[in-house]
Design an enzyme around this catalytic site. Structure first.
Site, PDB file in Angstrom:
ATOM      1  N   GLU A   1     -14.778 -10.614  10.352  1.00  0.00           N
ATOM      2  CA  GLU A   1     -15.195  -9.177  10.372  1.00  0.00           C
ATOM      3  C   GLU A   1     -16.762  -8.908  10.902  1.00  0.00           C
ATOM      4  O   GLU A   1     -17.072  -8.160  12.034  1.00  0.00           O
ATOM      5  CB  GLU A   1     -15.146  -8.414   9.299  1.00  0.00           C
ATOM      6  CG  GLU A   1     -13.566  -8.006   8.803  1.00  0.00           C
ATOM      7  CD  GLU A   1     -13.559  -7.427   7.571  1.00  0.00           C
ATOM      8  OE1 GLU A   1     -14.424  -6.490   7.299  1.00  0.00           O
ATOM      9  OE2 GLU A   1     -12.328  -7.305   7.064  1.00  0.00           O
TER      10      GLU A   1
ATOM     11  N   GLU B   1      -5.791  -2.086  -6.572  1.00  0.00           N
ATOM     12  CA  GLU B   1      -6.130  -3.487  -6.456  1.00  0.00           C
ATOM     13  C   GLU B   1      -6.848  -4.021  -7.539  1.00  0.00           C
ATOM     14  O   GLU B   1      -7.616  -3.331  -8.201  1.00  0.00           O
ATOM     15  CB  GLU B   1      -7.092  -3.386  -5.007  1.00  0.00           C
ATOM     16  CG  GLU B   1      -6.333  -3.100  -4.020  1.00  0.00           C
ATOM     17  CD  GLU B   1      -6.999  -3.339  -2.604  1.00  0.00           C
ATOM     18  OE1 GLU B   1      -6.510  -3.586  -1.686  1.00  0.00           O
ATOM     19  OE2 GLU B   1      -8.382  -3.230  -2.737  1.00  0.00           O
TER      20      GLU B   1
ATOM     21  N   HIS C   1      -7.877  -9.089   1.228  1.00  0.00           N
ATOM     22  CA  HIS C   1      -6.786  -9.661   0.415  1.00  0.00           C
ATOM     23  C   HIS C   1      -6.496 -11.198   0.984  1.00  0.00           C
ATOM     24  O   HIS C   1      -6.493 -11.565   2.066  1.00  0.00           O
ATOM     25  CB  HIS C   1      -5.510  -9.145   1.019  1.00  0.00           C
ATOM     26  CG  HIS C   1      -5.566  -7.615   0.796  1.00  0.00           C
ATOM     27  ND1 HIS C   1      -5.798  -6.815   1.850  1.00  0.00           N
ATOM     28  CD2 HIS C   1      -5.479  -6.704  -0.223  1.00  0.00           C
ATOM     29  CE1 HIS C   1      -5.807  -5.529   1.275  1.00  0.00           C
ATOM     30  NE2 HIS C   1      -5.563  -5.334   0.359  1.00  0.00           N
TER      31      HIS C   1
ATOM     32  N   HIS D   1      -2.421  -5.347  -6.502  1.00  0.00           N
ATOM     33  CA  HIS D   1      -2.472  -6.760  -5.799  1.00  0.00           C
ATOM     34  C   HIS D   1      -3.779  -7.163  -5.766  1.00  0.00           C
ATOM     35  O   HIS D   1      -4.822  -6.338  -5.907  1.00  0.00           O
ATOM     36  CB  HIS D   1      -1.913  -6.599  -4.421  1.00  0.00           C
ATOM     37  CG  HIS D   1      -2.481  -5.452  -3.538  1.00  0.00           C
ATOM     38  ND1 HIS D   1      -2.135  -4.222  -3.636  1.00  0.00           N
ATOM     39  CD2 HIS D   1      -3.426  -5.556  -2.629  1.00  0.00           C
ATOM     40  CE1 HIS D   1      -2.926  -3.540  -2.640  1.00  0.00           C
ATOM     41  NE2 HIS D   1      -3.642  -4.425  -1.997  1.00  0.00           N
TER      42      HIS D   1
ATOM     43  N   HIS E   1       0.703  -1.102   0.048  1.00  0.00           N
ATOM     44  CA  HIS E   1       0.034   0.116  -0.121  1.00  0.00           C
ATOM     45  C   HIS E   1       0.730   1.415  -0.117  1.00  0.00           C
ATOM     46  O   HIS E   1       0.431   2.336  -0.510  1.00  0.00           O
ATOM     47  CB  HIS E   1      -0.912   0.019   1.063  1.00  0.00           C
ATOM     48  CG  HIS E   1      -2.118  -0.935   1.193  1.00  0.00           C
ATOM     49  ND1 HIS E   1      -2.146  -2.038   1.586  1.00  0.00           N
ATOM     50  CD2 HIS E   1      -3.226  -1.045   0.104  1.00  0.00           C
ATOM     51  CE1 HIS E   1      -3.326  -2.799   1.290  1.00  0.00           C
ATOM     52  NE2 HIS E   1      -3.886  -2.106   0.277  1.00  0.00           N
TER      53      HIS E   1
ATOM     54  N   GLU F   1      -4.390   2.515  -2.502  1.00  0.00           N
ATOM     55  CA  GLU F   1      -4.779   1.256  -3.023  1.00  0.00           C
ATOM     56  C   GLU F   1      -4.780   1.065  -4.344  1.00  0.00           C
ATOM     57  O   GLU F   1      -4.836   1.808  -5.294  1.00  0.00           O
ATOM     58  CB  GLU F   1      -6.343   1.285  -2.545  1.00  0.00           C
ATOM     59  CG  GLU F   1      -6.724   1.213  -1.116  1.00  0.00           C
ATOM     60  CD  GLU F   1      -6.938  -0.017  -0.576  1.00  0.00           C
ATOM     61  OE1 GLU F   1      -7.990  -0.512  -0.445  1.00  0.00           O
ATOM     62  OE2 GLU F   1      -5.782  -0.834  -0.106  1.00  0.00           O
TER      63      GLU F   1
ATOM     64  N   CYS G   1     -14.131  -6.694   3.066  1.00  0.00           N
ATOM     65  CA  CYS G   1     -13.232  -6.512   1.939  1.00  0.00           C
ATOM     66  C   CYS G   1     -11.863  -7.030   2.651  1.00  0.00           C
ATOM     67  O   CYS G   1     -11.492  -7.145   3.952  1.00  0.00           O
ATOM     68  CB  CYS G   1     -13.044  -5.173   1.365  1.00  0.00           C
ATOM     69  SG  CYS G   1     -12.770  -3.853   2.462  1.00  0.00           S
TER      70      CYS G   1
END
EC number: 5.3.3.2
Length: 173
Positions: free
Chosen positions: A86, A113, A68, A31, A25, A111, A66
């Protein structure tokens, strides 16, 4: 805190390596990521307010979940794992497409992504982890659009891009 790696990808989502999440980041490295949109049977999207002490975008409203995938983990596995971690929600998830974006964030982070977006339906109890989430709201797409237009500073950069593109904030069906 353990260091977490993200999967670096090219513009076609081919894996090209790994990087520590915060460093990816800082550098704005492309990514792999995922976003989850959970709807209830009334056609409302479950929004979460990110915990205020998160390393970026703390206190902002965003989609249900959200994150990764870890190296060796599929995006679907990661999405289901983080949704449970979460929001304490377990429901079947369906992939609905991908979305690539780049956005400058607070704290000098970027970000960048390649996001795999998933949809689920859930009508059960919501009990978010307070370390991850400061609140939640079941909200209709019309209200979301109005709120983002009126107070864009209250929403995450990626969620504003989803709303602007009118994708994927439409209820299933």
């Amino acid at each position: 805190m353990l260091l977490e790696e993200v999967v670096l990808v090219d513009h076609e989502d081919n894996e090209i390596g790994f990087a520590e999440k915060l460093e990816a980041h800082r550098q704005g490295a492309l990514h792999r990521a995922f976003s989850v949109m959970v709807w209830d049977s009334k056609g409302r999207l479950l929004l979460q307010r990110r915990q205020v002490d998160k390393y970026h975008s703390g206190g902002l409203w965003t989609n249900t979940c959200c994150g990764h995938p870890r190296p060796g983990e599929t995006t679907l596995q990661a999405a289901a794992r983080r949704l449970n971690e979460e929001m304490r929600v377990i429901c079947p998830l369906t992939p609905i497409g991908t979305f690539t974006y780049r956005a400058e964030l607070d704290a000098g982070l970027t970000e960048h992504e390649f996001v795999h977006v998933f949809r689920g339906t859930y009508d059960g109890v919501i009990a978010p982890d307070p370390v991850e989430c400061d609140g939640y709201s079941w909200t209709s797409p019309d209200v979301i659009r109005k709120q983002v237009a009126a107070e864009p500073q209250c929403f995450s950069a990626w969620f504003k891009k989803y709303v602007e593109a009118e994708w994927p904030i439409a209820p299933p069906g």
